[in-house]
Design a protein around this motif. Structure first.
Motif, PDB file in Angstrom:
ATOM      1  N   UNK A  95       0.823  -1.219   0.000  1.00 37.40           N
ATOM      2  CA  UNK A  95       0.000   0.000   0.000  1.00 37.40           C
ATOM      3  C   UNK A  95       0.853   1.263   0.000  1.00 37.40           C
ATOM      4  N   UNK A  96       2.104   1.140   0.397  1.00 37.12           N
ATOM      5  CA  UNK A  96       2.992   2.310   0.384  1.00 37.12           C
ATOM      6  C   UNK A  96       3.122   2.861  -1.032  1.00 37.12           C
ATOM      7  N   UNK A  97       3.025   2.005  -2.034  1.00 40.35           N
ATOM      8  CA  UNK A  97       3.135   2.458  -3.424  1.00 40.35           C
ATOM      9  C   UNK A  97       1.936   3.329  -3.808  1.00 40.35           C
ATOM     10  N   UNK A  98       0.754   2.980  -3.306  1.00 37.80           N
ATOM     11  CA  UNK A  98      -0.446   3.778  -3.570  1.00 37.80           C
ATOM     12  C   UNK A  98      -0.328   5.130  -2.885  1.00 37.80           C
ATOM     13  N   UNK A  99       0.074   5.118  -1.614  1.00 34.19           N
ATOM     14  CA  UNK A  99       0.204   6.374  -0.872  1.00 34.19           C
ATOM     15  C   UNK A  99       1.277   7.265  -1.496  1.00 34.19           C
ATOM     16  N   UNK A 123       0.431   5.122  10.084  1.00 37.19           N
ATOM     17  CA  UNK A 123      -0.013   3.815  10.578  1.00 37.19           C
ATOM     18  C   UNK A 123       0.644   2.681   9.809  1.00 37.19           C
ATOM     19  N   UNK A 124       0.778   2.858   8.497  1.00 34.56           N
ATOM     20  CA  UNK A 124       1.409   1.820   7.678  1.00 34.56           C
ATOM     21  C   UNK A 124       2.866   1.613   8.087  1.00 34.56           C
ATOM     22  N   UNK A 125       3.601   2.705   8.305  1.00 36.12           N
ATOM     23  CA  UNK A 125       4.998   2.612   8.730  1.00 36.12           C
ATOM     24  C   UNK A 125       5.087   1.949  10.096  1.00 36.12           C
ATOM     25  N   UNK A 126       4.169   2.293  10.976  1.00 37.62           N
ATOM     26  CA  UNK A 126       4.155   1.705  12.316  1.00 37.62           C
ATOM     27  C   UNK A 126       3.921   0.191  12.248  1.00 37.62           C
ATOM     28  N   UNK A 127       3.072  -0.249  11.316  1.00 38.87           N
ATOM     29  CA  UNK A 127       2.779  -1.667  11.162  1.00 38.87           C
ATOM     30  C   UNK A 127       3.931  -2.435  10.522  1.00 38.87           C
ATOM     31  N   UNK A 128       4.630  -1.783   9.589  1.00 37.60           N
ATOM     32  CA  UNK A 128       5.711  -2.427   8.839  1.00 37.60           C
ATOM     33  C   UNK A 128       6.947  -1.528   8.909  1.00 37.60           C
ATOM     34  N   UNK A 129       7.681  -1.587  10.018  1.00 38.65           N
ATOM     35  CA  UNK A 129       8.772  -0.631  10.267  1.00 38.65           C
ATOM     36  C   UNK A 129       9.850  -0.567   9.182  1.00 38.65           C
ATOM     37  N   UNK A 130      10.054  -1.639   8.453  1.00 44.08           N
ATOM     38  CA  UNK A 130      11.089  -1.601   7.412  1.00 44.08           C
ATOM     39  C   UNK A 130      10.752  -0.592   6.315  1.00 44.08           C
ATOM     40  N   UNK A 131       9.460  -0.227   6.204  1.00 36.62           N
ATOM     41  CA  UNK A 131       9.052   0.749   5.191  1.00 36.62           C
ATOM     42  C   UNK A 131       9.552   2.158   5.489  1.00 36.62           C
ATOM     43  N   UNK A 132      10.096   2.364   6.681  1.00 37.61           N
ATOM     44  CA  UNK A 132      10.603   3.706   7.015  1.00 37.61           C
ATOM     45  C   UNK A 132      11.698   4.130   6.045  1.00 37.61           C
ATOM     46  N   UNK A 133      12.385   3.163   5.447  1.00 37.06           N
ATOM     47  CA  UNK A 133      13.430   3.510   4.478  1.00 37.06           C
ATOM     48  C   UNK A 133      12.845   4.195   3.245  1.00 37.06           C
ATOM     49  N   UNK A 134      11.573   3.927   2.941  1.00 39.26           N
ATOM     50  CA  UNK A 134      10.915   4.616   1.830  1.00 39.26           C
ATOM     51  C   UNK A 134      10.839   6.111   2.109  1.00 39.26           C
ATOM     52  N   UNK A 135      10.603   6.467   3.371  1.00 38.21           N
ATOM     53  CA  UNK A 135      10.523   7.891   3.728  1.00 38.21           C
ATOM     54  C   UNK A 135      11.850   8.595   3.478  1.00 38.21           C
ATOM     55  N   UNK A 149       6.237  15.123   3.431  1.00 36.70           N
ATOM     56  CA  UNK A 149       5.624  13.842   3.797  1.00 36.70           C
ATOM     57  C   UNK A 149       6.621  12.926   4.497  1.00 36.70           C
ATOM     58  N   UNK A 150       7.877  12.965   4.085  1.00 40.36           N
ATOM     59  CA  UNK A 150       8.906  12.124   4.715  1.00 40.36           C
ATOM     60  C   UNK A 150       8.989  12.390   6.208  1.00 40.36           C
ATOM     61  N   UNK A 151       8.797  13.644   6.590  1.00 38.20           N
ATOM     62  CA  UNK A 151       8.874  14.014   8.007  1.00 38.20           C
ATOM     63  C   UNK A 151       7.549  13.815   8.721  1.00 38.20           C
ATOM     64  N   UNK A 152       6.461  14.331   8.158  1.00 35.86           N
ATOM     65  CA  UNK A 152       5.203  14.322   8.905  1.00 35.86           C
ATOM     66  C   UNK A 152       4.580  12.930   9.002  1.00 35.86           C
ATOM     67  N   UNK A 153       5.040  11.985   8.186  1.00 32.81           N
ATOM     68  CA  UNK A 153       4.553  10.607   8.318  1.00 32.81           C
ATOM     69  C   UNK A 153       5.011   9.963   9.623  1.00 32.81           C
ATOM     70  N   UNK A 154       6.050  10.520  10.239  1.00 37.73           N
ATOM     71  CA  UNK A 154       6.548   9.964  11.503  1.00 37.73           C
ATOM     72  C   UNK A 154       6.050  10.729  12.730  1.00 37.73           C
ATOM     73  N   UNK A 155       5.178  11.704  12.531  1.00 41.58           N
ATOM     74  CA  UNK A 155       4.703  12.516  13.653  1.00 41.58           C
ATOM     75  C   UNK A 155       4.108  11.660  14.766  1.00 41.58           C
ATOM     76  N   UNK A 156       3.147  10.820  14.441  1.00 36.74           N
ATOM     77  CA  UNK A 156       2.465  10.024  15.473  1.00 36.74           C
ATOM     78  C   UNK A 156       3.370   8.928  16.038  1.00 36.74           C
ATOM     79  N   UNK A 157       4.052   8.140  15.199  1.00 31.88           N
ATOM     80  CA  UNK A 157       4.973   7.141  15.767  1.00 31.88           C
ATOM     81  C   UNK A 157       6.079   7.771  16.615  1.00 31.88           C
ATOM     82  N   UNK A 163      11.061   5.034  16.293  1.00 28.05           N
ATOM     83  CA  UNK A 163      11.801   5.475  15.105  1.00 28.05           C
ATOM     84  C   UNK A 163      12.752   6.651  15.368  1.00 28.05           C
ATOM     85  N   UNK A 164      13.304   6.761  16.563  1.00 31.01           N
ATOM     86  CA  UNK A 164      14.151   7.923  16.871  1.00 31.01           C
ATOM     87  C   UNK A 164      15.347   8.025  15.928  1.00 31.01           C
ATOM     88  N   UNK A 165      16.028   6.924  15.702  1.00 31.66           N
ATOM     89  CA  UNK A 165      17.192   6.953  14.806  1.00 31.66           C
ATOM     90  C   UNK A 165      16.779   7.398  13.405  1.00 31.66           C
TER      91      UNK A 165
END
Length: 235
Positions: A95-99, A123-135, A149-157, A163-165
């Motif tokens: 679904x990351x490709x759609x977003x 939420x998608x990044x939180x569910x599948x943490x390896x997708x953070x590299x897409x950001x 979007x790369x930054x604000x997608x991590x606001x809630x997590x 995802x501090x690192x």
């Protein structure tokens, strides 16, 4: 499916308010395409039509979202954001490709960027943490909305301490960005990360303050104690 879209657009047009359209425009520096409805009114519409589609598949609803996004109207995009997030429990990594497509092709203001990314993408990044590299890839885009979007997608997590690192890596990529909305976006990300990692974010800010734009710095330290703020703002 087109019938749902047609009825939504008819209702939006019927409830369009020119005075509201003009007052909303003032919140944006760039041009925005609006009917002129309040956000609560749009949210009510989104939920009402979603109830009609409770038996529709995620694929079908995402196709409708795509149609709404293509219109360019902010209200239609916000409805699409509500609908896409309603399937968050059944998200899959692809679904990351759609977003990504929605952000890259259709997002045209900070409101739709943040609504989609704070909720669906986050939420998608939180569910599948390896997708953070897409950001991190988004953070290098020529598209300002991809970079925000790369930054604000991590606001809630990040607010939850996750995802501090990766927060710091994305901030590193965006550190010298010249776009004000991108600067505010990564400053906001750092501010939320400081909710649970205050000292680490403070150390990051102070070690980079000679390079970090003041806008980003002020956002990052907004909720810190006065003494920390003063030290961070020292030249």
């Amino acid at each position: 499916m087109e019938d749902v879209i047609a009825r939504i657009r008819q209702e939006l047009q019927l409830n369009a308010d020119e005075e509201k359209r003009q007052s909303t425009e003032r919140f944006f520096k760039n041009s925005v395409k609006l009917y002129g409805l309040t956000v609560p009114a749009v949210n009510r519409m989104a939920k009402a039509y979603l109830r009609e589609m409770k038996n529709r598949s995620k694929q079908d609803v995402f196709a409708l979202c795509d149609e709404l996004w293509r219109s360019g109207y902010m209200e239609e995009a916000l409805i699409a954001c509500t609908w896409s997030h309603s399937f968050h429990r059944s998200y899959q990594p692809e679904d990351i490709e759609i977003f990504e497509r929605w952000v890259d092709r259709y997002v045209a203001n900070w409101a739709t960027c943040d609504t989609l990314c704070n909720h669906s993408v986050g939420d998608l990044i939180d569910m599948y943490p390896s997708l953070v590299d897409v950001l991190k890839k988004w953070a290098t885009s020529d598209n300002r909305w991809m970079r925000r979007a790369a930054a604000v997608s991590l606001i809630v997590p990040a607010k939850r301490g996750r995802f501090l690192e990766d927060v710091f890596k994305i901030a590193d990529i965006l550190l010298l960005d010249t776009d004000d909305l991108v600067r505010k976006g990564y400053g906001w990300m750092l501010k939320e990360a400081a909710e649970t990692h205050q000292q680490e974010v403070f150390d990051y800010v102070t070690s980079n303050k000679s390079l970090m734009p003041r806008t980003s710095l002020r956002y990052a330290i907004e909720k810190m104690p006065g003494e920390m703020k003063a030290r961070a703002m020292e030249k």
